[in-house]
Design a protein around this motif. Sequence first.
Motif, PDB file in Angstrom:
ATOM      1  N   ILE A  96       0.833  -1.204   0.000  1.00  0.00           N
ATOM      2  CA  ILE A  96       0.000   0.000   0.000  1.00  0.00           C
ATOM      3  C   ILE A  96       0.868   1.256   0.000  1.00  0.00           C
ATOM      4  O   ILE A  96       1.972   1.274   0.557  1.00  0.00           O
ATOM      5  CB  ILE A  96      -0.955   0.018   1.207  1.00  0.00           C
ATOM      6  CG1 ILE A  96      -2.016   1.121   1.040  1.00  0.00           C
ATOM      7  CG2 ILE A  96      -0.206   0.174   2.522  1.00  0.00           C
ATOM      8  CD1 ILE A  96      -3.182   0.973   1.993  1.00  0.00           C
ATOM      9  N   THR A 152      -5.499  -1.346  -7.161  1.00  0.00           N
ATOM     10  CA  THR A 152      -6.428  -0.223  -7.229  1.00  0.00           C
ATOM     11  C   THR A 152      -5.698   1.081  -6.950  1.00  0.00           C
ATOM     12  O   THR A 152      -4.755   1.119  -6.149  1.00  0.00           O
ATOM     13  CB  THR A 152      -7.597  -0.394  -6.229  1.00  0.00           C
ATOM     14  OG1 THR A 152      -8.618   0.565  -6.527  1.00  0.00           O
ATOM     15  CG2 THR A 152      -7.166  -0.214  -4.788  1.00  0.00           C
ATOM     16  N   ILE A 157      -3.042   0.460  -3.978  1.00  0.00           N
ATOM     17  CA  ILE A 157      -2.843  -0.898  -3.465  1.00  0.00           C
ATOM     18  C   ILE A 157      -2.419  -1.799  -4.615  1.00  0.00           C
ATOM     19  O   ILE A 157      -3.062  -1.818  -5.675  1.00  0.00           O
ATOM     20  CB  ILE A 157      -4.125  -1.465  -2.815  1.00  0.00           C
ATOM     21  CG1 ILE A 157      -4.596  -0.577  -1.660  1.00  0.00           C
ATOM     22  CG2 ILE A 157      -3.888  -2.892  -2.317  1.00  0.00           C
ATOM     23  CD1 ILE A 157      -5.948  -0.985  -1.088  1.00  0.00           C
ATOM     24  N   SER A 194      -1.594  -5.904  -5.033  1.00  0.00           N
ATOM     25  CA  SER A 194      -1.639  -7.182  -4.335  1.00  0.00           C
ATOM     26  C   SER A 194      -1.345  -8.318  -5.298  1.00  0.00           C
ATOM     27  O   SER A 194      -1.839  -8.329  -6.429  1.00  0.00           O
ATOM     28  CB  SER A 194      -3.001  -7.412  -3.680  1.00  0.00           C
ATOM     29  OG  SER A 194      -3.037  -8.691  -3.054  1.00  0.00           O
ATOM     30  N   SER A 242      -7.516 -10.358  -2.062  1.00  0.00           N
ATOM     31  CA  SER A 242      -7.472  -9.115  -1.293  1.00  0.00           C
ATOM     32  C   SER A 242      -8.435  -8.067  -1.819  1.00  0.00           C
ATOM     33  O   SER A 242      -8.858  -7.168  -1.096  1.00  0.00           O
ATOM     34  CB  SER A 242      -6.054  -8.554  -1.306  1.00  0.00           C
ATOM     35  OG  SER A 242      -5.715  -8.098  -2.603  1.00  0.00           O
ATOM     36  N   GLU A 243      -8.815  -8.183  -3.084  1.00  0.00           N
ATOM     37  CA  GLU A 243      -9.720  -7.230  -3.731  1.00  0.00           C
ATOM     38  C   GLU A 243     -11.013  -7.031  -2.952  1.00  0.00           C
ATOM     39  O   GLU A 243     -11.575  -5.928  -2.924  1.00  0.00           O
ATOM     40  CB  GLU A 243     -10.038  -7.775  -5.123  1.00  0.00           C
ATOM     41  CG  GLU A 243     -10.372  -6.807  -6.201  1.00  0.00           C
ATOM     42  CD  GLU A 243     -10.338  -7.547  -7.533  1.00  0.00           C
ATOM     43  OE1 GLU A 243      -9.588  -7.115  -8.416  1.00  0.00           O
ATOM     44  OE2 GLU A 243     -11.056  -8.558  -7.682  1.00  0.00           O
ATOM     45  N   PHE A 256     -10.806  -4.093  -0.541  1.00  0.00           N
ATOM     46  CA  PHE A 256     -10.336  -2.775  -0.978  1.00  0.00           C
ATOM     47  C   PHE A 256     -11.248  -1.646  -0.510  1.00  0.00           C
ATOM     48  O   PHE A 256     -10.778  -0.596  -0.052  1.00  0.00           O
ATOM     49  CB  PHE A 256     -10.195  -2.731  -2.497  1.00  0.00           C
ATOM     50  CG  PHE A 256      -8.979  -3.419  -3.037  1.00  0.00           C
ATOM     51  CD1 PHE A 256      -8.050  -4.027  -2.197  1.00  0.00           C
ATOM     52  CD2 PHE A 256      -8.741  -3.464  -4.404  1.00  0.00           C
ATOM     53  CE1 PHE A 256      -6.918  -4.668  -2.706  1.00  0.00           C
ATOM     54  CE2 PHE A 256      -7.610  -4.081  -4.926  1.00  0.00           C
ATOM     55  CZ  PHE A 256      -6.706  -4.688  -4.078  1.00  0.00           C
ATOM     56  N   TYR A 300     -16.896   1.343  -6.356  1.00  0.00           N
ATOM     57  CA  TYR A 300     -16.413  -0.028  -6.378  1.00  0.00           C
ATOM     58  C   TYR A 300     -17.491  -1.025  -6.783  1.00  0.00           C
ATOM     59  O   TYR A 300     -17.188  -2.077  -7.354  1.00  0.00           O
ATOM     60  CB  TYR A 300     -15.822  -0.405  -5.022  1.00  0.00           C
ATOM     61  CG  TYR A 300     -14.375  -0.012  -4.856  1.00  0.00           C
ATOM     62  CD1 TYR A 300     -13.457  -0.160  -5.882  1.00  0.00           C
ATOM     63  CD2 TYR A 300     -13.916   0.502  -3.654  1.00  0.00           C
ATOM     64  CE1 TYR A 300     -12.136   0.191  -5.728  1.00  0.00           C
ATOM     65  CE2 TYR A 300     -12.580   0.861  -3.475  1.00  0.00           C
ATOM     66  CZ  TYR A 300     -11.692   0.704  -4.527  1.00  0.00           C
ATOM     67  OH  TYR A 300     -10.378   1.058  -4.372  1.00  0.00           O
TER      68      TYR A 300
END
Length: 394
Positions: free
Chosen positions: A48, A344, A357, A359, A364-365, A368, A383
């Motif tokens: 991040i 993202t 971010i 990953s 992990s999405e 977010f 999102y």
Amino acid sequence: MLRYAVALSALLSFPGVAATPRPIPAPLAVDARIAEAMTATHAKGLAIAIIDDGKVAYVKSYGVRNAAGDPLQTDTVMYGASLTKTVFAYTVLQLVDQGKLKLDTPIADDLDKPLVEYDPEAIYPEKYGPYKDLASDPRWKLITPRHVMTHSTGFANFWWLEPDQKLRIHFDPGSRYAYSGEGQILLQFAIDNGKTSQGLGVDLGKLTQDQVFTPLGMTRTSLMWRADFRPNLADGFNDKGEAGEHDERSKVRAAGSMDTTISDLSKFAAALVSGQGLSPASRAEMVRPQLKITTAHQFPPFAPELPAAQQRKDLYAGLGVIVFDGPQGHGFLKGGHDGQTANTLICIEAHKRCVLILSNDVRSEAAFADIVQFILGDTGVPYDWEYGDQAGKS
């Protein structure tokens, strides 16, 4: 500069935008929230960066970079995926500033002969589209760089996704949004192979290196694989937690071939949100609402358009980004995704703040939205449109 100052004043006067933003959470609080998110999603690795007032304020990596358990570090090379498209748009706008491209001049005018007469395979195998397929549809002559960067060329995401694997135009260029990497490749073709008399006919990879990566000090970023990346490289994990090797992309592809690090890409994000590297006019154009987005979700690209009353009224394509208006004013977004990658970038203009971010675990999405809200507060980032119910899925 006057135009930019007026735009900034307008942003700060957006209803609900505080003259003094809320503080960014302390590093330990950010670390704790990301640890919670990685536990909840089972993600193996995440990096991040936080940009505040146009400057890199925090960069951190968490978890592992491969199945062997080697640590993910801030200089670990990760796959940039479709964040490449935002870097590409930035590079294209530099060419506009230099007078080498015009946003609304058809790409056909940048070539020495008609597009459909080129043999892309002879120029560089498996790099460009099969442009001869467009010979019976003259609408290829209308496609402009603006159409490419607003995803309104009419192409599918890629030609090989068509049932018959033929490149075609599905709607009049500029008439609606439909995500297309294929459009990016067309504009790359013109940059790589266009008229030398107007400063084109240059390799996009070298151009981006010289105009973007080197000036910003992005020493571990490239649009093509480099052997020196291998000692500290992130592999990926799919939605079942299975490891997959990093793809050593041997061709520059504007749609998504970038390798980068969280440290490097944070420098680009800071430059982008602060306006560095572009004229005020081009920077303003990049984040201006260009084309209304009329679908419930970004994918599939040719989804039916919603009735006007059901469309999100502030959601538009910018140039290389998606733009929106939320509780903190005007913002922009770009994502990157494949079966084992989740990236993202979300920026809020009023106080030049971003969360970036990267990953190497697609799972992990799913976290977010929570991470971004924890750091920036309620931004209104779209999102739901970006992911629908597919966040964290390969």
